[in-house]
Design an enzyme around this catalytic site. Structure first.
Site, short mmCIF file in Angstrom:
data_model
loop_
_atom_site.label_atom_id
_atom_site.label_comp_id
_atom_site.label_asym_id
_atom_site.label_seq_id
_atom_site.Cartn_x
_atom_site.Cartn_y
_atom_site.Cartn_z
NE ARG A 1 -1.79 1.85 3.56
CZ ARG A 1 -1.47 1.14 4.64
NH1 ARG A 1 -1.97 -0.08 4.81
NH2 ARG A 1 -0.65 1.61 5.55
CE1 TYR B 1 -17.41 11.62 -14.38
CE2 TYR B 1 -15.83 11.80 -12.58
CZ TYR B 1 -16.76 11.07 -13.29
OH TYR B 1 -17.05 9.79 -12.92
CG ASP C 1 -9.67 16.55 -14.70
OD1 ASP C 1 -8.98 15.93 -15.53
OD2 ASP C 1 -10.75 16.11 -14.25
CE LYS D 1 -12.67 8.43 -17.87
NZ LYS D 1 -12.40 8.43 -16.44
#
Length: 381
Positions: A46, A98, A170, A195
Site C-alpha cells: 500500500r 465531470y 484536471d 482514460k
C-alpha cells in the site's frame, strides 16, 4: 527527450535481476526485511510497490513534473487533493466539470465544512471576484467535460499566484501529449489515468503530478494513510499503454478533426463543441496551450429532443454506448443521464448541457467507417 521517447523510456529501466525490458509486475503485498527497518526501500505494497514506482516516475516525466503519485481512481486522486484543506476553506471550481467531481465536492466534502463556488472561467480575471481570505484552491478542467470549454491555464495561474492560492488542473481530456499544465503555471495536475493514459479501457486509476516537495509529501502521506492505491497489475497495464500514447493521441486528434467537421455540416446536428474550430470560444487559447485538439467532441441535435438522442445512440454500431472515454475504440455517452446525472438539471442547462447532447470519444478506427456509423445512426431520426 522528446515526448515519444519519454513515453517509452522515462522512469523505467531493465529489471536489475533478469534484464527484462518490461517492468515486472511485483505481485506482492509485503517485503522481507533483514532486520526491523532494514529493508530495500519497500515494506508494504500500500505504501510502495516497484511497479507503481516506475509508473509514478514515468507520469512525472510526461508532465514535466518532479513527483508522480498514483491512486486507485481519478476520484481517489481528487479526494486526496481536497484532503489537503480544512473546514472553513473554500475552493473555486469551473462550473462545467465531470459529474463525479461535482458529486465529490458537494455530497462529500461540503458536509465537512469545505465550501465550493462553481463559476464560469472563460475570462480568468473574473475568478478574482470569488476569492477571499478563505480561498485555498482553484480547480480547473480544460477542455471541460462535456462542453469542451477552454480555460486559459496561464491566465488563471496569474490570478492564483496574485492571491496566493493553489491551482489544480484536471488534464484528463487533453493528456500530457496535448497539454502540460505545470508548464503553464499550475501547481497540481490530475489525470483520470483510466482514460487516455491507459488507453485500452482495461484499467481504472488516477494520478497527481506536481513539483512542490512539501505538498507532494502531504499527498504521499494521504495516499498511504487513506489507502486509495492501485495494484501492480494495473500499474503494469498503464505503463504498457503509455508506450503508445503519442501514437494514439495523434490518431485521436486526426480522427477528431474529421468527425467534428462531418458533424458540423450535418443537417440534423444543431451545435458541435470541439476546440479545434476557429469559432470555438477561446480557440486562440487552445491553439496556444495545446499541441492539437484531441478526439473529444460533444454535439446537440436539431429540436433538442431526448428521444432523438436515444435513437441515435441506440443505432450506433462502432460508437459503443458506454461510460468513460479515451480508449482506442470509439465511445458515445449521454452526459445528462450518465456521467453528469448527479448535477441538477438546472445547473447542467446553465452551461449548455441539454437533453439532446451526445458526447463522443473518437477512437483510432478508420475515420471513414466512423463517419458512416454516424450517418447511419443520424438517418434514424
Amino acid at each position: 527527450m522528446k515526448f515519444g521517447t519519454k513515453a517509452i523510456h522515462a522512469g523505467v529501466a531493465p529489471d536489475p535481476s533478469t534484464g527484462a525490458i518490461m517492468t515486472p509486475i511485483y505481485q506482492t503485498s509485503t517485503y522481507v526485511q533483514r532486520s526491523p527497518g532494514d529493508h530495500q526501500g519497500y515494506e508494504y505494497s500500500r505504501t510502495h510497490n516497484p511497479t507503481r514506482t516506475a509508473l509514478q516516475d514515468n507520469l512525472a516525466a510526461l508532465e514535466n513534473g518532479k513527483h508522480g503519485i498514483c491512486f486507485s481512481s481519478g476520484l481517489g486522486a481528487i479526494d486526496a487533493v481536497v484532503k489537503l484543506f480544512s473546514p472553513g476553506d473554500e475552493i473555486i471550481s469551473t462550473n462545467d466539470l465531470y459529474g463525479g467531481t461535482y458529486r465529490l465536492f458537494t455530497k462529500v466534502f461540503e458536509r465537512y465544512g469545505i465550501k465550493f463556488h462553481f463559476v464560469p472561467m472563460g475570462d480568468p480575471e473574473s475568478i478574482a471576484n470569488y476569492i477571499n481570505e478563505n480561498t485555498k484552491m482553484i480547480w480547473v478542467e480544460t477542455p471541460t467535460n462535456p462542453m469542451m470549454n477552454i480555460i486559459d491555464i496561464a491566465g488563471v495561474s496569474k490570478v492564483a499566484k496574485k492571491h496566493g492560492v493553489l491551482l489544480a488542473v484536471d488534464n484528463t481530456f487533453a493528456s500530457p501529449f496535448l497539454q502540460n499544465p505545470l508548464d503553464q503555471g499550475a501547481d497540481i495536475v490530475m489525470h483520470s489515468v483510466t482514460k487516455y493514459l491507459g488507453g485500452h479501457s482495461d484499467v481504472v486509476m488516477g494520478a497527481l503530478v506536481l513539483n512542490d516537495d512539501e505538498f507532494a509529501s502531504k499527498l504521499v502521506f494521504i495516499q498511504n494513510a487513506c489507502g486509495a492505491t492501485p495494484g501492480p497489475q494495473d500499474c503494469f497495464l498503464v505503463l504498457r499503454g503509455i508506450k503508445t500514447l503519442h501514437l494514439r493521441m495523434e490518431r485521436h486528434s486526426q480522427n477528431g478533426k474529421t468527425i467534428a467537421a462531418y458533424l458540423k455540416n450535418h443537417p440534423k446536428v444543431a451545435k458541435v463543441y470541439w476546440p479545434g474550430f476557429e469559432d470555438h470560444p477561446n480557440h486562440d487559447i487552445a491553439k496556444k496551450q495545446m499541441r492539437d485538439f484531441g478526439g473529444m467532441i460533444s454535439f446537440t441535435l436539431v429540436g433538442n429532443r431526448l428521444e432523438d438522442a436515444k435513437t441515435v445512440m441506440e443505432n450506433f454500431h462502432l460508437f459503443a454506448l458506454a461510460e468513460s472515454l479515451g480508449g482506442v475504440e470509439s465511445l458515445c455517452g449521454h452526459p445528462a443521464s450518465m456521467t453528469h446525472a448527479s448535477i441538477p438539471r438546472e445547473e447542467r442547462e446553465k452551461v449548455g448541457l441539454v437533453d439532446s447532447l451526445i458526447r463522443l470519444s473518437v477512437g483510432v478506427e478508420d475515420a471513414e467507417d466512423l463517419k458512416q456509423d454516424l450517418a447511419n445512426a443520424l438517418s434514424k431520426i
